[in-house]
Write a protein that holds these residues in place. Structure first.
Motif, PDB file in Angstrom:
ATOM      1  N   ALA A  74      41.882  41.440  42.765  1.00 43.00           N
ATOM      2  CA  ALA A  74      41.170  40.595  43.727  1.00 43.00           C
ATOM      3  C   ALA A  74      39.900  41.294  44.213  1.00 43.00           C
ATOM      4  O   ALA A  74      38.840  40.667  44.335  1.00 43.00           O
ATOM      5  N   PHE A  75      40.009  42.602  44.456  1.00 41.07           N
ATOM      6  CA  PHE A  75      38.857  43.372  44.923  1.00 41.07           C
ATOM      7  C   PHE A  75      37.681  43.271  43.951  1.00 41.07           C
ATOM      8  O   PHE A  75      36.525  43.218  44.353  1.00 41.07           O
ATOM      9  N   HIS A  76      37.995  43.280  42.644  1.00 43.67           N
ATOM     10  CA  HIS A  76      36.919  43.232  41.654  1.00 43.67           C
ATOM     11  C   HIS A  76      36.141  41.927  41.756  1.00 43.67           C
ATOM     12  O   HIS A  76      34.970  41.873  41.396  1.00 43.67           O
ATOM     13  N   ALA A  77      36.797  40.876  42.229  1.00 46.62           N
ATOM     14  CA  ALA A  77      36.087  39.617  42.454  1.00 46.62           C
ATOM     15  C   ALA A  77      35.619  39.526  43.913  1.00 46.62           C
ATOM     16  O   ALA A  77      35.326  38.443  44.409  1.00 46.62           O
ATOM     17  N   ARG A  78      35.576  40.650  44.580  1.00 44.90           N
ATOM     18  CA  ARG A  78      35.224  40.767  45.992  1.00 44.90           C
ATOM     19  C   ARG A  78      36.064  39.859  46.886  1.00 44.90           C
ATOM     20  O   ARG A  78      35.567  39.152  47.776  1.00 44.90           O
ATOM     21  N   MET A  79      37.372  39.874  46.612  1.00 48.13           N
ATOM     22  CA  MET A  79      38.308  39.128  47.462  1.00 48.13           C
ATOM     23  C   MET A  79      39.264  40.146  48.027  1.00 48.13           C
ATOM     24  O   MET A  79      39.801  40.963  47.271  1.00 48.13           O
ATOM     25  N   PHE A  80      39.510  40.075  49.329  1.00 51.82           N
ATOM     26  CA  PHE A  80      40.443  41.002  49.952  1.00 51.82           C
ATOM     27  C   PHE A  80      41.776  40.276  50.091  1.00 51.82           C
ATOM     28  O   PHE A  80      41.959  39.503  51.016  1.00 51.82           O
ATOM     29  N   ASN A  81      42.671  40.509  49.136  1.00 52.21           N
ATOM     30  CA  ASN A  81      43.973  39.848  49.167  1.00 52.21           C
ATOM     31  C   ASN A  81      44.943  40.659  50.009  1.00 52.21           C
ATOM     32  O   ASN A  81      45.495  41.648  49.557  1.00 52.21           O
ATOM     33  N   ILE A  82      45.136  40.214  51.242  1.00 55.43           N
ATOM     34  CA  ILE A  82      46.011  40.951  52.144  1.00 55.43           C
ATOM     35  C   ILE A  82      47.395  40.299  52.152  1.00 55.43           C
ATOM     36  O   ILE A  82      48.259  40.637  52.929  1.00 55.43           O
ATOM     37  N   GLY A  83      47.572  39.350  51.231  1.00 51.22           N
ATOM     38  CA  GLY A  83      48.801  38.542  51.256  1.00 51.22           C
ATOM     39  C   GLY A  83      49.847  38.939  50.242  1.00 51.22           C
ATOM     40  O   GLY A  83      50.753  38.167  49.948  1.00 51.22           O
ATOM     41  N   GLY A  84      49.753  40.164  49.699  1.00 52.28           N
ATOM     42  CA  GLY A  84      50.717  40.608  48.695  1.00 52.28           C
ATOM     43  C   GLY A  84      52.150  40.505  49.190  1.00 52.28           C
ATOM     44  O   GLY A  84      53.066  40.178  48.433  1.00 52.28           O
ATOM     45  N   GLU A  85      52.319  40.770  50.471  1.00 49.98           N
ATOM     46  CA  GLU A  85      53.641  40.715  51.082  1.00 49.98           C
ATOM     47  C   GLU A  85      54.296  39.333  50.870  1.00 49.98           C
ATOM     48  O   GLU A  85      55.420  39.245  50.397  1.00 49.98           O
ATOM     49  N   GLY A  86      53.565  38.299  51.229  1.00 46.98           N
ATOM     50  CA  GLY A  86      54.107  36.945  51.093  1.00 46.98           C
ATOM     51  C   GLY A  86      54.220  36.516  49.645  1.00 46.98           C
ATOM     52  O   GLY A  86      55.192  35.864  49.257  1.00 46.98           O
ATOM     53  N   GLN A  87      53.226  36.900  48.835  1.00 47.26           N
ATOM     54  CA  GLN A  87      53.251  36.506  47.431  1.00 47.26           C
ATOM     55  C   GLN A  87      54.457  37.111  46.728  1.00 47.26           C
ATOM     56  O   GLN A  87      55.136  36.444  45.944  1.00 47.26           O
ATOM     57  N   ALA A  88      54.739  38.387  47.027  1.00 51.45           N
ATOM     58  CA  ALA A  88      55.904  39.037  46.410  1.00 51.45           C
ATOM     59  C   ALA A  88      57.197  38.360  46.864  1.00 51.45           C
ATOM     60  O   ALA A  88      58.114  38.146  46.064  1.00 51.45           O
ATOM     61  N   ALA A  89      57.265  38.007  48.156  1.00 52.42           N
ATOM     62  CA  ALA A  89      58.483  37.375  48.679  1.00 52.42           C
ATOM     63  C   ALA A  89      58.741  36.048  47.982  1.00 52.42           C
ATOM     64  O   ALA A  89      59.857  35.783  47.509  1.00 52.42           O
ATOM     65  N   ILE A  90      57.705  35.214  47.906  1.00 52.84           N
ATOM     66  CA  ILE A  90      57.880  33.904  47.276  1.00 52.84           C
ATOM     67  C   ILE A  90      58.177  34.065  45.783  1.00 52.84           C
ATOM     68  O   ILE A  90      58.970  33.323  45.201  1.00 52.84           O
ATOM     69  N   ALA A  91      57.543  35.076  45.158  1.00 54.92           N
ATOM     70  CA  ALA A  91      57.823  35.340  43.748  1.00 54.92           C
ATOM     71  C   ALA A  91      59.298  35.680  43.561  1.00 54.92           C
ATOM     72  O   ALA A  91      59.899  35.312  42.543  1.00 54.92           O
ATOM     73  N   GLY A  92      59.876  36.355  44.550  1.00 53.94           N
ATOM     74  CA  GLY A  92      61.301  36.668  44.491  1.00 53.94           C
ATOM     75  C   GLY A  92      62.131  35.397  44.393  1.00 53.94           C
ATOM     76  O   GLY A  92      63.130  35.345  43.676  1.00 53.94           O
ATOM     77  N   VAL A  93      61.700  34.347  45.104  1.00 54.43           N
ATOM     78  CA  VAL A  93      62.390  33.058  45.019  1.00 54.43           C
ATOM     79  C   VAL A  93      62.280  32.515  43.595  1.00 54.43           C
ATOM     80  O   VAL A  93      63.268  32.058  43.010  1.00 54.43           O
ATOM     81  N   GLY A  94      61.070  32.625  43.018  1.00 55.43           N
ATOM     82  CA  GLY A  94      60.863  32.136  41.649  1.00 55.43           C
ATOM     83  C   GLY A  94      61.786  32.841  40.664  1.00 55.43           C
ATOM     84  O   GLY A  94      62.479  32.193  39.865  1.00 55.43           O
ATOM     85  N   ALA A  95      61.801  34.177  40.743  1.00 53.12           N
ATOM     86  CA  ALA A  95      62.642  34.947  39.822  1.00 53.12           C
ATOM     87  C   ALA A  95      64.111  34.587  40.022  1.00 53.12           C
ATOM     88  O   ALA A  95      64.854  34.381  39.059  1.00 53.12           O
ATOM     89  N   THR A  96      64.524  34.473  41.297  1.00 52.19           N
ATOM     90  CA  THR A  96      65.921  34.171  41.602  1.00 52.19           C
ATOM     91  C   THR A  96      66.345  32.814  41.038  1.00 52.19           C
ATOM     92  O   THR A  96      67.415  32.681  40.438  1.00 52.19           O
ATOM     93  N   LEU A  97      65.482  31.808  41.226  1.00 58.68           N
ATOM     94  CA  LEU A  97      65.833  30.477  40.727  1.00 58.68           C
ATOM     95  C   LEU A  97      66.056  30.514  39.222  1.00 58.68           C
ATOM     96  O   LEU A  97      67.012  29.925  38.704  1.00 58.68           O
ATOM     97  N   VAL A  98      65.175  31.242  38.513  1.00 61.64           N
ATOM     98  CA  VAL A  98      65.316  31.334  37.053  1.00 61.64           C
ATOM     99  C   VAL A  98      66.615  32.031  36.690  1.00 61.64           C
ATOM    100  O   VAL A  98      67.371  31.574  35.824  1.00 61.64           O
TER     101      VAL A  98
END
Lengths: 364, 326
Positions: A74-98
């Motif tokens: 994200a930084f390389h596109a000059r975006m400050f992604n401070i939301g890794g915490e939430g993205q990882a949590a929701i991704a956990g739901v995705g992995a779990t459902l599968v």
């Protein structure tokens, strides 16, 4: 522009910043009446002194590689992604459902699908703020912060509701089927004749992290898309003039960022907990910011920084036993100092170093 | 539910709304000063946390509340100064500096607390002299029997702790300072167009430092309220995201003091509702889950930021370090 050689920029300045961060943290340890040298010795020994310690260190490092890479893309596109915490949590739901959807016959079959599930969910959770920034002009930092909290609420809702294991009081899902069990370091090193600790949670996700680091390097420096992302990050106007679509770059780089953060859930949820629990990310999304800063947004730097931060985390737990006066949260202090000195106070170090090189050039 | 009971519930909710809004008001006004001068502040949370800790710790140690409050404000101002040095003097990234401050506060409060009190980062419960107490406003008891208005005065307006009234006074004070004084005019100009202020011979650096330090004082009060008024000790991570809710309220209010008060009361109301009535049943049809009420401030902020309900336009020079032309 060439005020100083490249090695000074990528090695010397981070090292000076790191030293300052450690000195400042050492002063804190001194202030509470303990010996900082002894503390660091305990931490290093705890992190590297046994295969169990090393296993934990690399397990944490795996998480930080994923979140560090996420922040960096994200930084390389000059975006400050401070939301890794939430993205990882929701991704956990995705992995779990599968994983819970089928009775998987073998982990090698389950893993790629779990990765897809995690990447899609994590990427989507990052893509919404990206869309709002690209189309509606909302500030990505604020929106991703808000999405962290919304994700926490979603996790609470799901794990107290439809996804909850009915046989326990805790907010967690049922245990994953055995067919989805990822090989641990003990299991995949034993055939090679290496007796690695059984207790350490290090698993095959570590190799996935290294692969992701390579892929990120390849994407950013060896593909057309990566070139566009970096060009956009350098100058939005210039990139637009060159026919690069801002919308496309923002969406793609944030989606990739969210997907990478989401890989953390493969390591923690699939590889270690083998069930989805509510607060499994434990701040790793934020540590990713420090890792990316420390690693200068380059995959090689990120791997090294992630291992350093893994050592700190594991060493912090060791402190609890050896020096009961210091709590493991001293790691947060060190991380905070590193973010402060390598990130916010970069210019404080860079200025004098640049001057020194200028003077040397004149002298020569 | 009959009318009398409903009235009682409403009074209870209103009272709780005020109590939980106070932290948000202090933090939100802190952010208002800082961001109006062009300095983003996502370290509100950290500054409140460090203040909450030092207020409780010093108050416990000395047994005197005002030493505690002074220590809390001082700690918060030290953090504000770090933010100022990083983002004003060294022109660093303000968001990264804020993240660092939050990290430092989460770590330092536990490390120091653990070494100091040996209670895993908590402080011992505060003694009677070490906390704030309810203030009964004049005639509260005498007027209680007046229908409707009496109970409102006695139970909702009266009977709060000192810092609640301080917070309510700081709102008009902030409005007056920002919109009716030369200091305020310049401070706002520094956040909109620093170059023109500089040309007029006003020091951008000095005004930005002033704004950041005022934010430090206000966060200090917010933290002090948490550990000595809303609670009676410091607990690990006791700010629990309120600094970020305050940030949300700031955007919601479009960086204006009176609107900030309204937004904080609204978000406080949501917190009170989720505390008092975890599961709300809508006409026996379906239940609103408690997580939805908790997430509502964040969701509303996203919606506002996306411009679906009015546009929130931040100060124009926000987040950008000012470099004087040579």
């Amino acid at each position: 522009m060439d005020k100083m050689p490249k090695w000074a920029d990528i090695v010397l300045i981070p090292l000076i910043s790191l030293m300052l961060a450690f000195i400042a943290s050492g002063l804190v340890v001194l202030a509470i009446g303990e010996n900082p040298i002894q503390a660091i010795t305990v931490m290093v020994k705890g992190a590297l002194g046994s295969t169990s310690g090393l296993g934990y260190t690399l397990y944490y490092a795996t998480n930080y590689m994923f979140t560090g890479l996420a922040v960096a893309v994200a930084f390389h596109a000059r975006m400050f992604n401070i939301g890794g915490e939430g993205q990882a949590a929701i991704a956990g739901v995705g992995a779990t459902l599968v994983i819970l959807a089928f009775d998987w016959p073998h982990w090698a079959l389950a893993l790629p699908f779990a990765i897809m599930g995690a990447a899609l969910f994590g990427g989507f959770w990052a893509a919404v703020p990206a869309y709002l920034q690209a189309k509606r002009g909302s500030h990505i930092v604020i929106t991703t912060i808000m999405f962290n909290f919304i994700a926490a609420a979603v996790m609470g809702f799901l794990l107290n509701g439809v996804l909850k294991n009915p046989n326990t009081q805790n907010a967690e899902t049922v245990k994953f089927p055995d067919g989805a069990h990822l090989p641990t370091a003990h299991e995949f090193l034993a055939p090679l004749g290496i007796n690695f600790s059984k207790s350490a949670p290090l698993n095959i996700s570590f190799l996935l992290a290294l692969l992701c680091a390579f892929l990120v390097w390849f994407l950013l420096w060896r593909t057309r898309l990566g070139y566009s992302i970096r060009a956009f990050g350098q100058s939005e106007k210039g990139a637009k003039y060159a026919g690069i679509s801002a919308f496309k770059i923002i969406m793609i780089s944030m989606f990739i960022s969210g997907a990478l953060a989401g890989m953390l859930s493969i390591n923690v949820v699939m590889g270690e907990q083998e069930r989805l629990i509510k607060e499994f990310v434990e701040g790793a999304g934020f540590v990713g910011i420090a890792v990316a800063l420390m690693g200068r947004n380059h995959p090689v730097g990120i791997i090294l920084a992630a291992i350093l931060f893994g050592m700190l985390t594991q060493g912090g737990f060791e402190l609890l036993w050896e020096m009961p006066n210091i709590s493991k949260e001293v790691v947060l202090v060190i991380q905070g100092m590193i973010i402060l000195f390598t990130g916010a106070l970069d210019y404080m170090v860079r200025g004098p170093v640049e001057k020194m090189f200028l003077r040397m050039k004149k002298g020569a | 539910m009959d009318t009398a009971n409903f009235f009682l519930q409403a009074l209870l909710t209103a009272d709780m709304t005020i109590r939980v809004s106070v932290v948000l008001i202090f933090a939100c006004l802190a952010g208002l000063f800082s961001e109006r001068a062009g300095i983003f502040d996502i370290g509100l949370e950290g500054k409140m946390l460090i203040s909450a800790f030092f207020t409780a710790a010093v108050s416990y140690q000395t047994g005197y509340i005002w030493y505690g409050v002074a220590a809390g404000i001082a700690a918060s101002m030290v953090f504000a100064l770090i933010h100022g040095v990083a983002s004003i003097t060294f022109r660093g990234n303000q968001l990264i500096s804020g993240v660092a401050i939050n990290f430092l506060a989460s770590g330092l409060t536990v490390v120091i607390g653990h070494a100091w009190f040996k209670k895993g980062g908590l402080t011992p419960p505060l003694s009677y002299e070490g906390r704030f107490h309810e203030i009964t406003l004049p005639f509260a008891d005498a007027l209680r029997d007046v229908p409707i208005l009496g109970p409102i005065y006695a139970d909702v307006i009266s009977g709060h702790k000192l810092l609640v009234y301080v917070a309510m006074l700081i709102v008009p004070l902030t409005w007056w300072l920002l919109f009716r004084t030369r200091f305020g005019l310049r401070l706002r100009a520094v956040g909109e167009n620093p170059a023109s202020v500089d040309t007029a011979g006003v020091s951008v650096v000095r005004y930005r430092y002033a704004a950041v330090l005022i934010a430090g004082v206000l966060c200090g009060l917010g933290g002090a309220y948490l550990s000595t008024s809303q609670g009676a000790a410091f607990g690990k991570e006791m700010t629990a995201g309120r600094g970020f809710i305050a940030l949300a309220a700031l955007i919601f209010s479009k960086w204006r003091p009176w609107y900030a008060l309204m937004a904080c009361l609204l978000f406080g109301f949501l917190e009170a509702i989720s505390n008092l009535f975890p599961n709300i049943n809508v006409f026996g049809l379906f239940e609103i889950p408690v997580q939805f009420t908790q997430a509502l401030p964040y969701i509303l902020t996203v919606v506002i930021l996306a411009g679906f309900v009015g546009k929130a336009i931040p100060p124009r020079a926000g987040g950008e370090p000012y470099i004087k032309e040579r």
